[in-house]
Design an enzyme around this catalytic site. Structure first.
Site, PDB file in Angstrom:
ATOM      1  N   ARG A 166      32.238  19.603 -54.858  1.00 17.82           N
ATOM      2  CA  ARG A 166      32.123  21.009 -55.227  1.00 17.82           C
ATOM      3  C   ARG A 166      32.337  21.208 -56.724  1.00 17.82           C
ATOM      4  NH1 ARG A 166      29.409  25.407 -53.723  1.00 17.82           N
ATOM      5  NH2 ARG A 166      30.526  27.340 -54.162  1.00 17.82           N
ATOM      6  N   HIS A 202      23.066  29.719 -62.990  1.00 21.81           N
ATOM      7  CA  HIS A 202      22.443  29.784 -61.667  1.00 21.81           C
ATOM      8  C   HIS A 202      23.087  30.861 -60.801  1.00 21.81           C
ATOM      9  CE1 HIS A 202      20.109  28.458 -58.287  1.00 21.81           C
ATOM     10  NE2 HIS A 202      21.178  28.140 -57.581  1.00 21.81           N
ATOM     11  N   ASP A 203      24.372  31.081 -60.976  1.00 24.28           N
ATOM     12  CA  ASP A 203      25.084  32.092 -60.188  1.00 24.28           C
ATOM     13  C   ASP A 203      24.642  33.514 -60.501  1.00 24.28           C
ATOM     14  OD1 ASP A 203      26.567  30.500 -58.547  1.00 24.28           O
ATOM     15  OD2 ASP A 203      28.447  30.694 -59.646  1.00 24.28           O
ATOM     16  N   ASP A 212      19.893  29.757 -66.366  1.00 25.36           N
ATOM     17  CA  ASP A 212      19.967  28.948 -65.151  1.00 25.36           C
ATOM     18  C   ASP A 212      19.379  27.574 -65.457  1.00 25.36           C
ATOM     19  OD1 ASP A 212      19.832  27.761 -62.674  1.00 25.36           O
ATOM     20  OD2 ASP A 212      18.693  29.376 -61.717  1.00 25.36           O
ATOM     21  N   SER A 234      18.264  30.860 -54.601  1.00 25.15           N
ATOM     22  CA  SER A 234      18.497  29.421 -54.621  1.00 25.15           C
ATOM     23  C   SER A 234      17.861  28.772 -53.387  1.00 25.15           C
ATOM     24  CB  SER A 234      20.007  29.152 -54.697  1.00 25.15           C
ATOM     25  OG  SER A 234      20.285  27.805 -54.954  1.00 25.15           O
TER      26      SER A 234
END
Length: 385
Positions: free
Chosen positions: A227, A356-357, A323, A157
């Site tokens: 968040r 994405h994680d 992602d 990232s």
């Protein structure tokens, strides 16, 4: 907490602090007369100092990438799945350095640190930092550790952006670079997500234009919301559907507007609340701006291949199918520019449901690709252990 340290763990690690009392001029034009960087190391540096690997963290990351600080720790470092004996970043072969970036809130100088000129926390007076600034400060840390070059610079990232910048800024000091789940620049959609997150923080009545410390308050509600928005972008639709679906916390609908009724709502609240207790709001603003500003092609009239011309390293670029924050086509754009610039690059698009994680989750195909690349890096090291 672990009952025993796993054999493939780096074990108990102790953070270290590097203090720099020499000025660092930042890309914004301002200067830090002194600063400190918090870092950890794993493995042993070999005799000719040729086996060093730098780990660059993502937006909310920090120096604690692997191992445990004590036997009371509830979990290991954030990339423990990839760093340790026998893992892709094998500490039997590599000396690994992981740091908390300048502007962070985990020990390195940042907005929550005391400004020596005022005796108060920097707060919003802390200067804007960029990926380029981070890389330059990381180079200062490398000099302090007497590391002339990196066998590899690795990041996922935002960390991948730093690895890319290293290869451009210090081509003689980087032999290999791994750019994972990253992008050569943010899309308009990504900048928009970051702005919503920043607005959530700055709209909190406890923000006080970033001087919340002086008012003994904290914009926890705003940071929590920021968040929550960010976390949605880190997950895929498939993973959220599989994990939560439309499951309710209770057996029936409550028909209330303010109740937390769905499991996915509860999860986002939990993640947001936990994050807001452990992260600095001003640092979050800084980190998202660094993301927005990164664009090495800007200085070359948008030509990414020209921006990459100085690089001399071998690249690994990895993307993940689900992602949608930094989708595969952004990695392909980078790879195409590398090919056009006649650079050595390996590319893998990994099928993963984790969004994405996925760069944090050790799925088999991902680990196979990572192991293969780092195995080649190890073979390049003279007298590799």
């Amino acid at each position: 907490m672990p009952e025993v340290i796993p054999p493939d763990s780096v074990g108990i690690v102790t953070p270290q602090v590097a203090q720099f009392d020499i000025p660092l001029t930042l890309e914004c034009g301002k200067q830090l007369n002194s600063f400190q960087l918090m870092y950890e190391t794993y493995g042993e540096l070999n005799a000719d100092r040729s086996n060093a690997v730098l780990i660059c963290h993502a937006l909310s990351g920090h120096h604690h990438a692997a191992g445990y600080h004590s036997m009371e720790d509830s979990k290991p470092g954030w990339w423990d799945s990839c760093i340790g004996p026998g893992k892709p970043i094998d500490t039997n072969k590599f000396f690994v350095v992981s740091l908390n970036n300048l502007g962070g809130c985990a020990g390195s100088t940042g907005p929550a640190s005391i400004n020596p000129e005022t005796g108060k926390a920097y707060g919003p007076d802390f200067p804007v930092v960029t990926v380029q600034d981070w890389v330059r400060s990381q180079a200062m840390l490398a000099d302090r550790l007497n590391i002339p070059h990196w066998a590899a610079v690795i990041g996922g990232s935002l960390g991948g952006m730093q690895a890319l910048q290293w290869s451009i800024e210090y081509p003689e000091r980087v032999h290999n670079a791994a750019v994972i789940a990253s992008t050569p620049r943010l899309s308009a959609q990504n900048i928009a997500f970051n702005e919503v997150a920043r607005k959530a923080i700055t709209s909190d009545p406890n923000f006080y234009e970033g001087r919340y410390g002086e008012h003994t308050t904290y914009p926890d509600k705003g940071l929590m919301l920021a968040r929550m928005v960010g976390h949605i972008t880190y997950l895929s639709n498939a993973s959220m559907g599989e994990k939560f679906g439309r499951d309710l916390r209770a057996q029936t609908l409550k028909f209330g507007l303010l109740d937390v009724q769905f499991e996915v709502e509860s999860y986002l609240h939990y993640q947001g609340e936990r994050f807001s207790k452990n992260f600095d709001a001003n640092t979050y603003l800084l980190m998202t701006r660094a993301l927005d500003y990164f664009d090495p092609a800007r200085a070359h009239e948008g030509d990414l291949s020209k921006a990459l011309e100085p690089a001399k390293c071998k690249y690994l670029v990895v993307s993940f199918t689900t992602d949608w924050r930094f989708p595969p086509d952004r990695s392909e754009e980078l790879v195409n520019a590398m090919v056009e610039a006649k650079k050595s690059v390996s590319y893998a698009e990994v099928d993963s449901p984790h969004g994405h994680d996925a760069f944090l989750i050790p799925t088999q195909r991902y680990m196979d690709v990572f192991h293969g690349f780092m195995g080649r890096v190890a073979k390049e090291i003279p007298h590799a252990r």
